[in-house]
Scaffold this motif. Structure first.
Motif, mmCIF file in Angstrom:
data_model
loop_
_atom_site.group_PDB
_atom_site.id
_atom_site.type_symbol
_atom_site.label_atom_id
_atom_site.label_comp_id
_atom_site.label_asym_id
_atom_site.label_seq_id
_atom_site.Cartn_x
_atom_site.Cartn_y
_atom_site.Cartn_z
ATOM 1 N N LEU A 64 0.824 -1.202 0.000
ATOM 2 C CA LEU A 64 0.000 0.000 0.000
ATOM 3 C C LEU A 64 0.863 1.259 0.000
ATOM 4 C CD1 LEU A 64 -2.920 1.197 0.385
ATOM 5 C CD2 LEU A 64 -2.297 1.353 2.800
ATOM 6 N N ALA A 65 1.917 1.262 0.828
ATOM 7 C CA ALA A 65 2.793 2.428 0.922
ATOM 8 C C ALA A 65 3.455 2.728 -0.416
ATOM 9 C CB ALA A 65 3.845 2.198 1.999
ATOM 10 N N ARG A 66 3.820 1.704 -1.144
ATOM 11 C CA ARG A 66 4.471 1.915 -2.437
ATOM 12 C C ARG A 66 3.514 2.517 -3.458
ATOM 13 N NH1 ARG A 66 9.350 0.097 -2.521
ATOM 14 N NH2 ARG A 66 10.048 -1.557 -1.139
ATOM 15 N N SER A 67 2.242 2.200 -3.339
ATOM 16 C CA SER A 67 1.284 2.697 -4.331
ATOM 17 C C SER A 67 0.737 4.077 -3.985
ATOM 18 C CB SER A 67 0.114 1.715 -4.474
ATOM 19 O OG SER A 67 -0.639 1.644 -3.272
ATOM 20 N N LEU A 68 0.804 4.475 -2.715
ATOM 21 C CA LEU A 68 0.183 5.728 -2.296
ATOM 22 C C LEU A 68 1.145 6.756 -1.735
ATOM 23 C CD1 LEU A 68 -3.023 4.493 -0.423
ATOM 24 C CD2 LEU A 68 -2.869 5.482 -2.687
ATOM 25 N N GLY A 69 2.299 6.311 -1.247
ATOM 26 C CA GLY A 69 3.115 7.199 -0.435
ATOM 27 C C GLY A 69 4.199 7.956 -1.163
ATOM 28 N N SER A 70 4.390 9.201 -0.753
ATOM 29 C CA SER A 70 5.528 10.001 -1.180
ATOM 30 C C SER A 70 6.133 10.624 0.075
ATOM 31 C CB SER A 70 5.102 11.083 -2.180
ATOM 32 O OG SER A 70 4.121 11.921 -1.595
ATOM 33 N N ASP A 78 21.594 22.628 8.920
ATOM 34 C CA ASP A 78 22.176 21.288 8.791
ATOM 35 C C ASP A 78 21.158 20.205 9.129
ATOM 36 O OD1 ASP A 78 24.434 19.592 8.189
ATOM 37 O OD2 ASP A 78 24.502 19.115 10.332
ATOM 38 N N THR A 79 19.879 20.513 8.980
ATOM 39 C CA THR A 79 18.840 19.546 9.322
ATOM 40 C C THR A 79 17.895 19.329 8.157
ATOM 41 O OG1 THR A 79 18.915 20.237 11.646
ATOM 42 C CG2 THR A 79 16.998 18.989 10.949
ATOM 43 N N ILE A 80 17.574 18.066 7.911
ATOM 44 C CA ILE A 80 16.552 17.684 6.944
ATOM 45 C C ILE A 80 15.357 17.161 7.714
ATOM 46 C CG2 ILE A 80 15.952 16.120 5.053
ATOM 47 C CD1 ILE A 80 18.974 16.000 4.410
ATOM 48 N N LEU A 81 14.184 17.718 7.476
ATOM 49 C CA LEU A 81 12.950 17.214 8.051
ATOM 50 C C LEU A 81 12.208 16.454 6.964
ATOM 51 C CD1 LEU A 81 13.657 20.021 9.577
ATOM 52 C CD2 LEU A 81 11.361 19.798 10.500
ATOM 53 N N ALA A 82 11.754 15.255 7.275
ATOM 54 C CA ALA A 82 11.073 14.435 6.274
ATOM 55 C C ALA A 82 9.902 13.716 6.922
ATOM 56 C CB ALA A 82 12.041 13.415 5.675
ATOM 57 N N VAL A 83 8.802 13.636 6.188
ATOM 58 C CA VAL A 83 7.635 12.904 6.670
ATOM 59 C C VAL A 83 7.080 12.076 5.520
ATOM 60 C CG1 VAL A 83 6.147 14.905 6.254
ATOM 61 C CG2 VAL A 83 5.368 13.083 7.775
ATOM 62 N N PHE A 84 6.846 10.797 5.778
ATOM 63 C CA PHE A 84 6.268 9.911 4.770
ATOM 64 C C PHE A 84 4.757 10.093 4.771
ATOM 65 C CE2 PHE A 84 4.687 5.714 3.308
ATOM 66 C CZ PHE A 84 5.238 5.740 2.039
ATOM 67 N N ALA A 85 4.151 10.075 3.599
ATOM 68 C CA ALA A 85 2.749 10.456 3.427
ATOM 69 C C ALA A 85 1.781 9.701 4.327
ATOM 70 C CB ALA A 85 2.346 10.262 1.963
ATOM 71 N N LEU A 86 2.038 8.429 4.611
ATOM 72 C CA LEU A 86 1.076 7.610 5.338
ATOM 73 C C LEU A 86 1.447 7.396 6.799
ATOM 74 C CD1 LEU A 86 0.358 4.919 2.602
ATOM 75 C CD2 LEU A 86 -1.007 6.920 3.191
ATOM 76 N N THR A 87 2.299 8.243 7.354
ATOM 77 C CA THR A 87 2.671 8.118 8.756
ATOM 78 C C THR A 87 2.298 9.384 9.515
ATOM 79 O OG1 THR A 87 4.904 8.928 8.274
ATOM 80 C CG2 THR A 87 4.589 6.547 8.267
ATOM 81 N N GLN A 133 -10.647 6.420 4.845
ATOM 82 C CA GLN A 133 -10.309 6.216 6.246
ATOM 83 C C GLN A 133 -8.871 6.615 6.567
ATOM 84 O OE1 GLN A 133 -11.375 2.125 7.425
ATOM 85 N NE2 GLN A 133 -12.488 1.973 5.495
ATOM 86 N N VAL A 134 -8.133 7.114 5.591
ATOM 87 C CA VAL A 134 -6.696 7.337 5.759
ATOM 88 C C VAL A 134 -6.325 8.771 5.398
ATOM 89 C CG1 VAL A 134 -4.396 6.618 5.025
ATOM 90 C CG2 VAL A 134 -6.211 4.933 5.227
ATOM 91 N N SER A 135 -5.531 9.422 6.244
ATOM 92 C CA SER A 135 -4.976 10.736 5.926
ATOM 93 C C SER A 135 -3.661 10.565 5.185
ATOM 94 C CB SER A 135 -4.735 11.545 7.201
ATOM 95 O OG SER A 135 -5.945 11.827 7.872
ATOM 96 N N VAL A 136 -3.463 11.382 4.153
ATOM 97 C CA VAL A 136 -2.217 11.381 3.390
ATOM 98 C C VAL A 136 -1.556 12.748 3.558
ATOM 99 C CG1 VAL A 136 -1.192 11.222 1.084
ATOM 100 C CG2 VAL A 136 -3.127 9.754 1.696
ATOM 101 N N ILE A 137 -0.348 12.771 4.091
ATOM 102 C CA ILE A 137 0.355 14.035 4.282
ATOM 103 C C ILE A 137 0.897 14.504 2.938
ATOM 104 C CG2 ILE A 137 2.325 15.159 5.386
ATOM 105 C CD1 ILE A 137 1.846 13.371 7.801
ATOM 106 N N ASP A 138 0.519 15.729 2.563
ATOM 107 C CA ASP A 138 0.839 16.254 1.239
ATOM 108 C C ASP A 138 2.028 17.207 1.240
ATOM 109 O OD1 ASP A 138 -1.555 15.173 -0.256
ATOM 110 O OD2 ASP A 138 -2.570 16.351 1.290
ATOM 111 N N ALA A 139 2.191 17.997 2.308
ATOM 112 C CA ALA A 139 3.221 19.040 2.283
ATOM 113 C C ALA A 139 3.693 19.367 3.692
ATOM 114 C CB ALA A 139 2.695 20.298 1.602
ATOM 115 N N LEU A 140 4.952 19.815 3.769
ATOM 116 C CA LEU A 140 5.576 20.198 5.033
ATOM 117 C C LEU A 140 6.342 21.499 4.799
ATOM 118 C CD1 LEU A 140 6.441 19.416 7.988
ATOM 119 C CD2 LEU A 140 8.392 18.231 6.947
#
Length: 215
Positions: A64-70, A78-87, A133-140
């Motif tokens: 599922l993560a491979r088909s929906l997540g970015s 010196d910091t990278i902030l990253a969030v996966f769409a389905l977490t 039923q699922v939230s997808v994170i789009d932007a940070l």
């Protein structure tokens, strides 16, 4: 050419290095593998020097993560902030070596956590119903004072419902909007931060909205 597929984004780190966001070479060769999502690319050497941020979902959710997540990313010093769409967690890495230095949980009652999904859906309608039923994170986005803006959405048929969170630097929710247009950009000048919104589902195209983020 870069050895990533899908390839989501690229962000400059310095005169040589670029942060590439996407599925790495391992994920290309074997879809069952998790692979890494962030990659340091050398423009001089034309190769990936290091990869990190392994897909942070349970084994049952890999397909599922491979088909929906970015991945949404922000680079700040010196910091990278990253969030996966389905977490529901923002990960912090160092730009210099990709070391994980912190995890910020997103504690919002509006965010629908990922639920178990079948290995295959019996129909398009069943998949669409599950996606509601699922939230997808789009932007940070990160503001100069360290606050974070997180936009996420749920799909209802062909439409998306967007929501917006304002977090402090530790991840605590300062404000949240259950209904919002799609946040396209954030600009900071001498005054309050300016937010630019658009909505791909508007009946009339090319309508933009401008707002100020006030205390």
């Amino acid at each position: 050419r870069v050895p990533l597929f899908p390839f989501y984004d690229a962000r400059r780190l310095d005169d040589d290095r670029v942060l590439l966001v996407g599925w790495g070479p391992i994920a290309q060769r074997e879809r069952a593998e998790r692979g890494s999502l962030l990659h340091e690319w050398s423009t001089r050497e034309q190769r990936i020097r290091k990869s990190y941020f392994v897909l942070p979902v349970a084994d049952a959710q890999l397909a599922l993560a491979r088909s929906l997540g970015s991945v949404a990313t922000v680079i700040s010093g010196d910091t990278i902030l990253a969030v996966f769409a389905l977490t529901d967690t923002i990960y912090k890495f160092t730009v210099s070596d990709g070391t994980l230095v912190a995890k910020l949980p997103i504690r919002s009652s509006l965010l629908k956590r990922i639920a178990d999904a079948p290995n295959a859906f019996r129909s398009v309608a069943e998949r669409s119903k599950w996606l509601e039923q699922v939230s997808v994170i789009d932007a940070l986005y990160q503001l100069r004072d360290g606050r974070l803006l997180v936009q996420f959405s749920e799909r209802y048929g062909v439409l998306r419902r967007y929501r917006l969170l304002l977090l402090d630097a530790s991840g605590t929710v300062l404000a949240q909007a259950s209904e919002a247009p799609q946040l396209m950009a954030v600009a900071e000048g001498a005054g309050e931060p300016v937010l630019l919104f658009a909505n791909r589902d508007d009946d009339e195209p090319n309508i933009w909205r401008r707002a100020e983020l006030r205390p």
